[in-house]
Enzyme design. Sequence first.
Site, mmCIF file in Angstrom:
data_model
loop_
_atom_site.group_PDB
_atom_site.id
_atom_site.type_symbol
_atom_site.label_atom_id
_atom_site.label_comp_id
_atom_site.label_asym_id
_atom_site.label_seq_id
_atom_site.Cartn_x
_atom_site.Cartn_y
_atom_site.Cartn_z
ATOM 1 N N ASN A 1 0.865 -1.177 0.000
ATOM 2 C CA ASN A 1 0.000 0.000 0.000
ATOM 3 C C ASN A 1 0.903 1.228 0.000
ATOM 4 O OD1 ASN A 1 -1.953 1.923 0.344
ATOM 5 N ND2 ASN A 1 -2.679 1.172 2.326
ATOM 6 N N LYS B 1 3.243 0.608 3.175
ATOM 7 C CA LYS B 1 2.853 -0.423 4.132
ATOM 8 C C LYS B 1 2.951 -1.755 3.397
ATOM 9 C CE LYS B 1 -0.910 -1.089 7.397
ATOM 10 N NZ LYS B 1 -2.331 -0.911 7.596
ATOM 11 N N ARG C 1 -2.670 -2.238 -3.370
ATOM 12 C CA ARG C 1 -3.924 -1.590 -2.979
ATOM 13 C C ARG C 1 -4.052 -0.294 -3.774
ATOM 14 N NH1 ARG C 1 -6.174 -0.494 2.903
ATOM 15 N NH2 ARG C 1 -8.162 0.349 2.260
ATOM 16 N N HIS D 1 -13.253 2.047 1.028
ATOM 17 C CA HIS D 1 -13.192 0.996 2.057
ATOM 18 C C HIS D 1 -13.815 -0.297 1.544
ATOM 19 C CE1 HIS D 1 -13.211 4.302 5.383
ATOM 20 N NE2 HIS D 1 -11.969 3.921 5.140
ATOM 21 N N HIS E 1 -17.560 0.601 8.955
ATOM 22 C CA HIS E 1 -16.095 0.699 9.048
ATOM 23 C C HIS E 1 -15.818 2.031 9.752
ATOM 24 C CE1 HIS E 1 -11.880 0.148 7.434
ATOM 25 N NE2 HIS E 1 -11.870 1.410 7.817
ATOM 26 N N ASN F 1 -10.155 5.927 11.525
ATOM 27 C CA ASN F 1 -9.851 7.334 11.303
ATOM 28 C C ASN F 1 -10.635 7.848 10.091
ATOM 29 O OD1 ASN F 1 -8.632 9.643 12.125
ATOM 30 N ND2 ASN F 1 -6.880 9.344 10.769
ATOM 31 N N GLY F 2 -10.663 7.041 9.036
ATOM 32 C CA GLY F 2 -11.631 7.248 7.952
ATOM 33 C C GLY F 2 -12.828 6.368 8.287
ATOM 34 N N ARG G 1 -11.881 14.452 8.819
ATOM 35 C CA ARG G 1 -12.699 14.844 7.656
ATOM 36 C C ARG G 1 -14.116 15.210 8.091
ATOM 37 N NH1 ARG G 1 -11.447 9.568 4.242
ATOM 38 N NH2 ARG G 1 -9.523 9.282 5.402
ATOM 39 N N ARG H 1 -9.597 7.766 21.377
ATOM 40 C CA ARG H 1 -9.259 7.451 22.773
ATOM 41 C C ARG H 1 -9.160 8.731 23.584
ATOM 42 N NH1 ARG H 1 -4.960 3.230 20.498
ATOM 43 N NH2 ARG H 1 -4.967 4.896 18.974
ATOM 44 N N GLU I 1 -13.955 -1.768 16.264
ATOM 45 C CA GLU I 1 -13.449 -2.984 16.914
ATOM 46 C C GLU I 1 -13.128 -2.770 18.387
ATOM 47 O OE1 GLU I 1 -10.009 -4.109 14.569
ATOM 48 O OE2 GLU I 1 -11.201 -3.975 12.744
ATOM 49 N N GLU J 1 -7.767 -6.018 5.753
ATOM 50 C CA GLU J 1 -7.752 -5.627 4.341
ATOM 51 C C GLU J 1 -6.592 -6.276 3.589
ATOM 52 O OE1 GLU J 1 -8.164 -1.679 6.044
ATOM 53 O OE2 GLU J 1 -9.424 -1.145 4.348
HETATM 54 P P1 AMP Z 1 -8.049 2.824 11.893
HETATM 55 O O1 AMP Z 1 -8.127 3.969 10.933
HETATM 56 O O2 AMP Z 1 -8.960 1.695 11.570
HETATM 57 O O3 AMP Z 1 -6.639 2.382 12.170
HETATM 58 O O4 AMP Z 1 -8.594 3.387 13.301
HETATM 59 C C1 AMP Z 1 -7.966 4.433 13.946
HETATM 60 C C2 AMP Z 1 -8.912 5.020 14.976
HETATM 61 O O5 AMP Z 1 -9.285 4.005 15.917
HETATM 62 C C3 AMP Z 1 -8.292 6.167 15.762
HETATM 63 O O6 AMP Z 1 -9.148 7.273 15.793
HETATM 64 C C4 AMP Z 1 -8.163 5.565 17.141
HETATM 65 O O7 AMP Z 1 -8.313 6.483 18.121
HETATM 66 C C5 AMP Z 1 -9.332 4.607 17.196
HETATM 67 N N1 AMP Z 1 -9.182 3.652 18.284
HETATM 68 C C6 AMP Z 1 -8.234 2.705 18.436
HETATM 69 N N2 AMP Z 1 -8.400 2.062 19.615
HETATM 70 C C7 AMP Z 1 -9.471 2.646 20.227
HETATM 71 C C8 AMP Z 1 -10.149 2.460 21.474
HETATM 72 N N3 AMP Z 1 -9.770 1.531 22.348
HETATM 73 N N4 AMP Z 1 -11.211 3.247 21.756
HETATM 74 C C9 AMP Z 1 -11.615 4.194 20.886
HETATM 75 N N5 AMP Z 1 -11.020 4.410 19.702
HETATM 76 C C10 AMP Z 1 -9.972 3.663 19.368
#
Ligand code: AMP
Length: 409
Positions: free
Chosen positions: A7, A14, A92, A181, A211, A214-215, A244, A288, A337, A387
């Site tokens: 990616n 990545k 990707r 996604h 999904h 972050n996105g 966003r 978080r 998740e 993915e």
């Molecule tokens: P991703 O783009 O799928 O890697 O997800 C990133 C997002 O997941 C970030 O905004 C993180 O803050 C959020 N995230 C990861 N672990 C947690 C958690 N335990 N509680 C809330 N948000 C989380």
Amino acid sequence: MKVLVLNCGSSSVKYKLYDTDANIVLAEGLAERIGMQGSRIKHLGLGENIKISIEYALSGHEEAIKTVLHLFTHDNYGVIKNIDEIQAVGHRILHGGERFSSPVAIDNEVLDLLIQCVELAPLHMQHNIAGIKICQKLINHATQVAVFDTEFHQTMPDYAYIYPIPYDYYKKYKVRKYGFHGISHKYVAQRVAEILCDKSKVEDLKIISCHLGNGASLCAIKSGKSIDTTMGLTPLAGLMMGTRSGDIDPAVIPFLAEKERISLEEVVKVLNEKSGVLGIFGASSDFRDVIKDAGAGNDRARLALDMFIYRVAKSIGSLIPVMGGLDILVFTAGIGENSSEIRRRICEKFVNIGIEIDEQLNLENGAEIEISTVNSTVKVLVIPTDEEKMIAQETISVAKCCSSHKMIS
Ligand code: AMP
């Protein structure tokens, strides 16, 4: 078969190297800050036995990929003897436009078509294509396969993907909803089918895949096919996200350009990079931090969280009638998740249609689990997305198909 999944982003690569016969990940990692000071590769090898983070002067993507290939065969960290062992590379690719509705082996003709898709997502696509060209040079014996973030959504009906603007713009410029996604949503749909085991039943299922990372995007999946999704021509549309804005009144854009005396491009940059949860909370885009600060009484964190949950729930609601109901709601990606609080608060908005989650089961994070009660009208699942595994699977099927064609011809 040894398959490399790549990616390539603007300043990062990545990667994940699979041995698909043994069903294991041989190595994975991230080359980051490419072309900048402090560029480095974080590399994990074979079941995390090898864990290194080394600073390299990575002047560009070619240098980065060369270094990664070198790590694969390194005397101390190596996981394969020779680069020739890599039989296929899965790239990707963010945008396949209308042209690509399935993964494809990359030859010169396909590369030309990919180049035509660059205008739909120039920032991402130029780096995706650079990655292909570098691999054609460095691993040219391997079948190169393009796997698209948009392809899963190519089954949307026209009334879902056409924007209500003059139709000529669609005809002339292919301006429409594409959705993203797709690799993750497809993985989720496939896992639901595997978990439920009964393939015939899956054919009739109505799934909403959330999904939330972050996105963030939602996908309405009916009979295994995407029939609508929240992202659009670009990944800026739809839900409120980490940085966003998601959907806003488009008239906000020229209004802000005039008030702030900035260009339209700069406003769009603000909408991409300084909006969403970050724009409201102000301190971070990481959920978080938002959850922690909201709990500690920070009102802007509370507002960001309330808005995010409200908008996700509202969008889930909008996708139920397009499928004629809902059987399964799935949460995936970083937030989906890992945040029991966000899952709970979203599901609470659907109590009136009989969605009920088990509070105790919902406390489990990061695992594949059903969190709804037996009385719930809709099954609610948490499915960690993968993915790269999906790209590897798609790559193998295309590569196998190519090699059988070669044997026949
Ligand atoms: P991703 O783009 O799928 O890697 O997800 C990133 C997002 O997941 C970030 O905004 C993180 O803050 C959020 N995230 C990861 N672990 C947690 C958690 N335990 N509680 C809330 N948000 C989380």
